[in-house]
Scaffold this motif. Sequence first.
Motif, PDB file in Angstrom:
ATOM      1  N   THR A  75      32.441 -31.669  79.675  1.00 50.59           N
ATOM      2  CA  THR A  75      32.317 -30.209  79.563  1.00 50.59           C
ATOM      3  C   THR A  75      31.598 -29.538  80.728  1.00 50.59           C
ATOM      4  O   THR A  75      31.687 -28.324  80.880  1.00 50.59           O
ATOM      5  CB  THR A  75      31.584 -29.827  78.269  1.00 50.59           C
ATOM      6  OG1 THR A  75      30.292 -30.441  78.274  1.00 50.59           O
ATOM      7  CG2 THR A  75      32.358 -30.265  77.041  1.00 50.59           C
ATOM      8  N   THR A  76      30.866 -30.288  81.541  1.00 48.57           N
ATOM      9  CA  THR A  76      30.126 -29.689  82.655  1.00 48.57           C
ATOM     10  C   THR A  76      30.363 -30.462  83.939  1.00 48.57           C
ATOM     11  O   THR A  76      30.728 -31.639  83.918  1.00 48.57           O
ATOM     12  CB  THR A  76      28.608 -29.651  82.386  1.00 48.57           C
ATOM     13  OG1 THR A  76      28.121 -30.992  82.270  1.00 48.57           O
ATOM     14  CG2 THR A  76      28.289 -28.855  81.145  1.00 48.57           C
ATOM     15  N   GLN A  77      30.128 -29.762  85.034  1.00 51.63           N
ATOM     16  CA  GLN A  77      30.328 -30.359  86.352  1.00 51.63           C
ATOM     17  C   GLN A  77      29.368 -29.695  87.347  1.00 51.63           C
ATOM     18  O   GLN A  77      29.208 -28.480  87.326  1.00 51.63           O
ATOM     19  CB  GLN A  77      31.785 -30.098  86.762  1.00 51.63           C
ATOM     20  CG  GLN A  77      32.194 -30.697  88.029  1.00 51.63           C
ATOM     21  CD  GLN A  77      33.635 -30.345  88.361  1.00 51.63           C
ATOM     22  OE1 GLN A  77      33.950 -30.297  89.520  1.00 51.63           O
ATOM     23  NE2 GLN A  77      34.499 -30.088  87.409  1.00 51.63           N
ATOM     24  N   ASN A  78      28.721 -30.505  88.155  1.00 49.14           N
ATOM     25  CA  ASN A  78      27.855 -29.990  89.217  1.00 49.14           C
ATOM     26  C   ASN A  78      28.359 -30.511  90.547  1.00 49.14           C
ATOM     27  O   ASN A  78      28.516 -31.725  90.721  1.00 49.14           O
ATOM     28  CB  ASN A  78      26.407 -30.426  88.998  1.00 49.14           C
ATOM     29  CG  ASN A  78      25.812 -29.761  87.785  1.00 49.14           C
ATOM     30  OD1 ASN A  78      25.762 -28.545  87.732  1.00 49.14           O
ATOM     31  ND2 ASN A  78      25.391 -30.535  86.804  1.00 49.14           N
ATOM     32  N   VAL A  79      28.623 -29.604  91.477  1.00 49.41           N
ATOM     33  CA  VAL A  79      29.136 -29.944  92.795  1.00 49.41           C
ATOM     34  C   VAL A  79      28.069 -29.561  93.822  1.00 49.41           C
ATOM     35  O   VAL A  79      27.604 -28.420  93.841  1.00 49.41           O
ATOM     36  CB  VAL A  79      30.448 -29.185  93.107  1.00 49.41           C
ATOM     37  CG1 VAL A  79      30.952 -29.529  94.498  1.00 49.41           C
ATOM     38  CG2 VAL A  79      31.500 -29.475  92.050  1.00 49.41           C
ATOM     39  N   ASN A  80      27.685 -30.511  94.662  1.00 50.68           N
ATOM     40  CA  ASN A  80      26.752 -30.250  95.763  1.00 50.68           C
ATOM     41  C   ASN A  80      27.396 -30.708  97.056  1.00 50.68           C
ATOM     42  O   ASN A  80      27.823 -31.860  97.169  1.00 50.68           O
ATOM     43  CB  ASN A  80      25.443 -31.008  95.553  1.00 50.68           C
ATOM     44  CG  ASN A  80      24.606 -30.387  94.466  1.00 50.68           C
ATOM     45  OD1 ASN A  80      24.169 -29.259  94.607  1.00 50.68           O
ATOM     46  ND2 ASN A  80      24.425 -31.105  93.369  1.00 50.68           N
ATOM     47  N   ILE A  81      27.482 -29.800  98.024  1.00 48.13           N
ATOM     48  CA  ILE A  81      28.048 -30.118  99.329  1.00 48.13           C
ATOM     49  C   ILE A  81      26.982 -29.824 100.375  1.00 48.13           C
ATOM     50  O   ILE A  81      26.445 -28.715 100.417  1.00 48.13           O
ATOM     51  CB  ILE A  81      29.316 -29.288  99.621  1.00 48.13           C
ATOM     52  CG1 ILE A  81      30.353 -29.499  98.512  1.00 48.13           C
ATOM     53  CG2 ILE A  81      29.896 -29.647 100.986  1.00 48.13           C
ATOM     54  CD1 ILE A  81      31.539 -28.555  98.585  1.00 48.13           C
ATOM     55  N   SER A  82      26.672 -30.809 101.194  1.00 49.87           N
ATOM     56  CA  SER A  82      25.730 -30.638 102.305  1.00 49.87           C
ATOM     57  C   SER A  82      26.519 -30.729 103.597  1.00 49.87           C
ATOM     58  O   SER A  82      27.226 -31.712 103.828  1.00 49.87           O
ATOM     59  CB  SER A  82      24.666 -31.737 102.286  1.00 49.87           C
ATOM     60  OG  SER A  82      23.934 -31.684 101.089  1.00 49.87           O
ATOM     61  N   VAL A  83      26.390 -29.711 104.443  1.00 54.29           N
ATOM     62  CA  VAL A  83      27.171 -29.621 105.675  1.00 54.29           C
ATOM     63  C   VAL A  83      26.213 -29.677 106.862  1.00 54.29           C
ATOM     64  O   VAL A  83      25.108 -29.160 106.799  1.00 54.29           O
ATOM     65  CB  VAL A  83      27.967 -28.290 105.714  1.00 54.29           C
ATOM     66  CG1 VAL A  83      28.849 -28.216 106.947  1.00 54.29           C
ATOM     67  CG2 VAL A  83      28.792 -28.120 104.455  1.00 54.29           C
ATOM     68  N   SER A  84      26.656 -30.300 107.955  1.00 52.90           N
ATOM     69  CA  SER A  84      25.828 -30.321 109.164  1.00 52.90           C
ATOM     70  C   SER A  84      26.616 -29.782 110.351  1.00 52.90           C
ATOM     71  O   SER A  84      27.832 -29.898 110.413  1.00 52.90           O
ATOM     72  CB  SER A  84      25.336 -31.744 109.447  1.00 52.90           C
ATOM     73  OG  SER A  84      26.418 -32.620 109.621  1.00 52.90           O
ATOM     74  N   GLY A  85      25.881 -29.131 111.265  1.00 52.31           N
ATOM     75  CA  GLY A  85      26.477 -28.698 112.519  1.00 52.31           C
ATOM     76  C   GLY A  85      27.128 -27.335 112.527  1.00 52.31           C
ATOM     77  O   GLY A  85      27.702 -26.933 113.529  1.00 52.31           O
ATOM     78  N   VAL A  86      27.089 -26.590 111.399  1.00 46.91           N
ATOM     79  CA  VAL A  86      27.670 -25.254 111.357  1.00 46.91           C
ATOM     80  C   VAL A  86      26.717 -24.325 110.594  1.00 46.91           C
ATOM     81  O   VAL A  86      25.751 -24.776 109.987  1.00 46.91           O
ATOM     82  CB  VAL A  86      29.069 -25.249 110.682  1.00 46.91           C
ATOM     83  CG1 VAL A  86      30.080 -26.019 111.506  1.00 46.91           C
ATOM     84  CG2 VAL A  86      28.995 -25.797 109.270  1.00 46.91           C
ATOM     85  N   ALA A  87      27.016 -23.031 110.602  1.00 45.16           N
ATOM     86  CA  ALA A  87      26.153 -22.052 109.932  1.00 45.16           C
ATOM     87  C   ALA A  87      26.094 -22.273 108.416  1.00 45.16           C
ATOM     88  O   ALA A  87      25.073 -22.030 107.794  1.00 45.16           O
ATOM     89  CB  ALA A  87      26.625 -20.633 110.239  1.00 45.16           C
ATOM     90  N   LEU A  88      27.188 -22.728 107.820  1.00 40.67           N
ATOM     91  CA  LEU A  88      27.200 -23.048 106.403  1.00 40.67           C
ATOM     92  C   LEU A  88      26.495 -24.385 106.220  1.00 40.67           C
ATOM     93  O   LEU A  88      26.960 -25.410 106.706  1.00 40.67           O
ATOM     94  CB  LEU A  88      28.633 -23.140 105.870  1.00 40.67           C
ATOM     95  CG  LEU A  88      28.787 -23.602 104.429  1.00 40.67           C
ATOM     96  CD1 LEU A  88      28.173 -22.596 103.468  1.00 40.67           C
ATOM     97  CD2 LEU A  88      30.250 -23.830 104.110  1.00 40.67           C
TER      98      LEU A  88
END
Length: 162
Positions: free
Chosen positions: A139-152
Amino acid sequence: MILRSAILPLAAIAMGALIFLVPAGPAKSDPSPFSTLLGSWGGSGEIRLDKGRKERIKCNAYYTGGESDLGLAIRCQSDNYKIEIRSKLSYSGGRLSGNWEERTFNASGTASGTASPNKISLSIKGGVSANMLVNYTKTTQNVNISVSGVALQGVRISLSRS
């Protein structure tokens, strides 16, 4: 000579033990970790930008496939940004591999990682380098994205079934 004569019987015992541990006949294929994810999800979160800036986002995610294949589409939007991530992944022996694209910024590349019945962990390479972690239940979902080298610098999303 004494050491060699002690090692040979131990090696023989170990090989004998392996014969009993290795199953005879064809091995069962790994159960797919994807069945829990399939369908539509909705929720919200935030994007983290350089210089400590953050923005709230609303998101929808769609998962298709099953068995050893997973298609995913995550669409998020804030007041100033839009993110559309798509990926096609294949699963075998606990490992994932495939391709991804971010359609708003026209970036693409490869994805690889691991999967279990409640977690996907991906390393993303190509137009950007990132790590993506998806923890989920029925029933639930957690998404974590870590980005390197850009403004985001990252995206954090909490989703529930739509």
